[in-house]
Design a protein around this motif. Structure first.
Motif, PDB file in Angstrom:
ATOM      1  N   ALA A  22      17.959  -1.361  -1.959  1.00  0.00           N
ATOM      2  CA  ALA A  22      17.923  -2.822  -2.071  1.00  0.00           C
ATOM      3  C   ALA A  22      16.635  -3.290  -2.728  1.00  0.00           C
ATOM      4  O   ALA A  22      16.634  -4.242  -3.522  1.00  0.00           O
ATOM      5  CB  ALA A  22      18.074  -3.450  -0.689  1.00  0.00           C
ATOM      6  N   ALA A  23      15.527  -2.641  -2.414  1.00  0.00           N
ATOM      7  CA  ALA A  23      14.241  -3.028  -3.011  1.00  0.00           C
ATOM      8  C   ALA A  23      14.243  -2.801  -4.518  1.00  0.00           C
ATOM      9  O   ALA A  23      13.802  -3.654  -5.291  1.00  0.00           O
ATOM     10  CB  ALA A  23      13.109  -2.247  -2.354  1.00  0.00           C
ATOM     11  N   ARG A  24      14.759  -1.640  -4.940  1.00  0.00           N
ATOM     12  CA  ARG A  24      14.836  -1.351  -6.375  1.00  0.00           C
ATOM     13  C   ARG A  24      15.733  -2.361  -7.075  1.00  0.00           C
ATOM     14  O   ARG A  24      15.439  -2.834  -8.184  1.00  0.00           O
ATOM     15  CB  ARG A  24      15.372   0.062  -6.565  1.00  0.00           C
ATOM     16  CG  ARG A  24      15.555   0.519  -8.003  1.00  0.00           C
ATOM     17  CD  ARG A  24      14.228   0.796  -8.675  1.00  0.00           C
ATOM     18  NE  ARG A  24      13.757  -0.309  -9.487  1.00  0.00           N
ATOM     19  CZ  ARG A  24      12.565  -0.376 -10.035  1.00  0.00           C
ATOM     20  NH1 ARG A  24      11.693   0.603  -9.841  1.00  0.00           N
ATOM     21  NH2 ARG A  24      12.209  -1.411 -10.765  1.00  0.00           N
ATOM     22  N   GLU A  25      16.835  -2.705  -6.424  1.00  0.00           N
ATOM     23  CA  GLU A  25      17.774  -3.659  -6.999  1.00  0.00           C
ATOM     24  C   GLU A  25      17.131  -5.047  -7.106  1.00  0.00           C
ATOM     25  O   GLU A  25      17.307  -5.759  -8.095  1.00  0.00           O
ATOM     26  CB  GLU A  25      19.037  -3.722  -6.150  1.00  0.00           C
ATOM     27  CG  GLU A  25      20.220  -4.373  -6.837  1.00  0.00           C
ATOM     28  CD  GLU A  25      20.799  -3.535  -7.954  1.00  0.00           C
ATOM     29  OE1 GLU A  25      21.577  -4.093  -8.754  1.00  0.00           O
ATOM     30  OE2 GLU A  25      20.492  -2.327  -8.026  1.00  0.00           O
ATOM     31  N   ALA A  26      16.380  -5.438  -6.088  1.00  0.00           N
ATOM     32  CA  ALA A  26      15.709  -6.734  -6.105  1.00  0.00           C
ATOM     33  C   ALA A  26      14.688  -6.800  -7.245  1.00  0.00           C
ATOM     34  O   ALA A  26      14.574  -7.824  -7.935  1.00  0.00           O
ATOM     35  CB  ALA A  26      15.022  -6.994  -4.767  1.00  0.00           C
ATOM     36  N   VAL A  27      13.963  -5.713  -7.454  1.00  0.00           N
ATOM     37  CA  VAL A  27      12.988  -5.676  -8.555  1.00  0.00           C
ATOM     38  C   VAL A  27      13.693  -5.829  -9.890  1.00  0.00           C
ATOM     39  O   VAL A  27      13.281  -6.632 -10.746  1.00  0.00           O
ATOM     40  CB  VAL A  27      12.186  -4.355  -8.504  1.00  0.00           C
ATOM     41  CG1 VAL A  27      11.377  -4.176  -9.783  1.00  0.00           C
ATOM     42  CG2 VAL A  27      11.266  -4.339  -7.290  1.00  0.00           C
ATOM     43  N   HIS A  74       6.553  -1.134  -4.394  1.00  0.00           N
ATOM     44  CA  HIS A  74       6.767  -2.306  -5.254  1.00  0.00           C
ATOM     45  C   HIS A  74       5.793  -3.403  -4.827  1.00  0.00           C
ATOM     46  O   HIS A  74       6.158  -4.297  -4.049  1.00  0.00           O
ATOM     47  CB  HIS A  74       8.206  -2.809  -5.143  1.00  0.00           C
ATOM     48  CG  HIS A  74       9.244  -1.750  -5.382  1.00  0.00           C
ATOM     49  ND1 HIS A  74       9.483  -1.199  -6.615  1.00  0.00           N
ATOM     50  CD2 HIS A  74      10.103  -1.135  -4.524  1.00  0.00           C
ATOM     51  CE1 HIS A  74      10.448  -0.295  -6.518  1.00  0.00           C
ATOM     52  NE2 HIS A  74      10.833  -0.242  -5.265  1.00  0.00           N
ATOM     53  N   GLY A  75       4.586  -3.338  -5.330  1.00  0.00           N
ATOM     54  CA  GLY A  75       3.545  -4.258  -4.879  1.00  0.00           C
ATOM     55  C   GLY A  75       3.816  -5.711  -5.185  1.00  0.00           C
ATOM     56  O   GLY A  75       3.321  -6.603  -4.479  1.00  0.00           O
TER      57      GLY A  75
END
Length: 283
Positions: A22-27, A74-75
């Motif tokens: 989800a984090a990669r997708e949000a980025v 993902h800073g």
């Protein structure tokens, strides 16, 4: 403003994999990430406590630890957290109303678990108003740890294109936007209906090209591969996912918001696809 990518977390490996995805997708979508933990819905491998205060403390620690892990990678990711008392399914469905995506963890083939258990997860996938993505703990497209989030050979998005109408439009809109965000090839798969023959296949191929044309114009950077095939739709989709980072299938609307039955294609995809599966509501 882009809606958030919402993911349910509970401290399990299944939900950690879902959070990484989800984090990669949000980025890639330039969207915020929202982490949700229900302190009344603990995973199976966490001892049940009779102390509500301890359960809330556990939930806060899960959210804190997950947020720290994601921000380490993902800073510049915008992350918010939500500790809720509502049951997990209710909490996620409420937040899916204005979400870009809703992401759920799965323990592996054959059972959806983690933040949600068994049929509860399928109920969320079947009722949410936004696309819902199921990610397995052992998913080959999600690397272990921070160094490899997506396998290098997973560079396609596969979408099952159904009959003409709102279903095809909703699925293609989501599929093209996803492929465009990642720079992936989009593989559009459709099945020849009725009694197949050379003419039926040719008509279906012409129909698919016409359906894809306006989206190709809107997303000129997306490379599209078309597949028109004869056979069971679920099987054809599953065999098309060898290089896929995401399989996209549709879900028909239901007359009641309490009905959550998935169709056979969506159900088979969630259970057996060797990559994350997005179920897109339409109609």
């Amino acid at each position: 403003m882009t809606g958030p990518v919402v993911v349910g977390v509970d401290g399990s490996s299944a939900c950690m994999a879902a959070a990484w995805w989800a984090a990669r997708e949000a980025v890639d979508r330039h969207a915020p990430l929202h982490l949700v933990h229900s302190w009344t819905s603990q995973p199976l491998d966490v001892p049940i406590s009779q102390d509500a205060h301890s359960e809330r403390l556990y939930g806060r620690e899960v959210l804190r630890r997950t947020e720290a892990e994601l921000l380490h990678r993902h800073g510049d990711l915008a992350v918010t957290t939500d500790l809720v008392a509502a049951p997990a399914a209710q909490a996620l469905l409420a937040r899916g109303g204005d979400a870009e995506l809703l992401v759920l963890g799965s323990r592996g083939h054959g059972s959806v678990a983690g933040f949600l258990l068994g049929s509860t997860a399928l109920r969320v996938v079947g009722l949410t108003r936004c696309p819902a993505v199921v990610v397995r703990a052992d998913d080959p497209t999600v690397g272990a740890g921070r160094d490899r989030l997506v396998a290098a050979d997973r560079d396609e998005v596969v979408v099952g294109v159904p009959e003409p109408g709102p279903a095809a439009e909703a699925l293609l809109e989501f599929a093209f936007a996803t492929a465009d965000a990642h720079g992936d090839l989009l593989r559009a798969v459709t099945v020849v209906p009725g009694s197949p023959g050379p003419r039926a296949e040719e008509e279906r191929r012409a129909w698919l090209a016409a359906e894809l044309a306006p989206w190709r114009e809107k997303y000129p950077k997306v490379t599209v591969a078309e597949r028109v095939a004869v056979g069971p739709a679920a099987q054809l989709l599953l065999t098309s996912c060898g290089r896929s980072r995401l399989l996209i299938v549709g879900r028909r609307p239901h007359p009641s918001h309490l009905v959550w039955k998935l169709g056979p294609v969506a159900h088979a995809a969630v259970r057996h696809a060797a990559c994350p599966v997005a179920v897109v509501p339409h109609g």
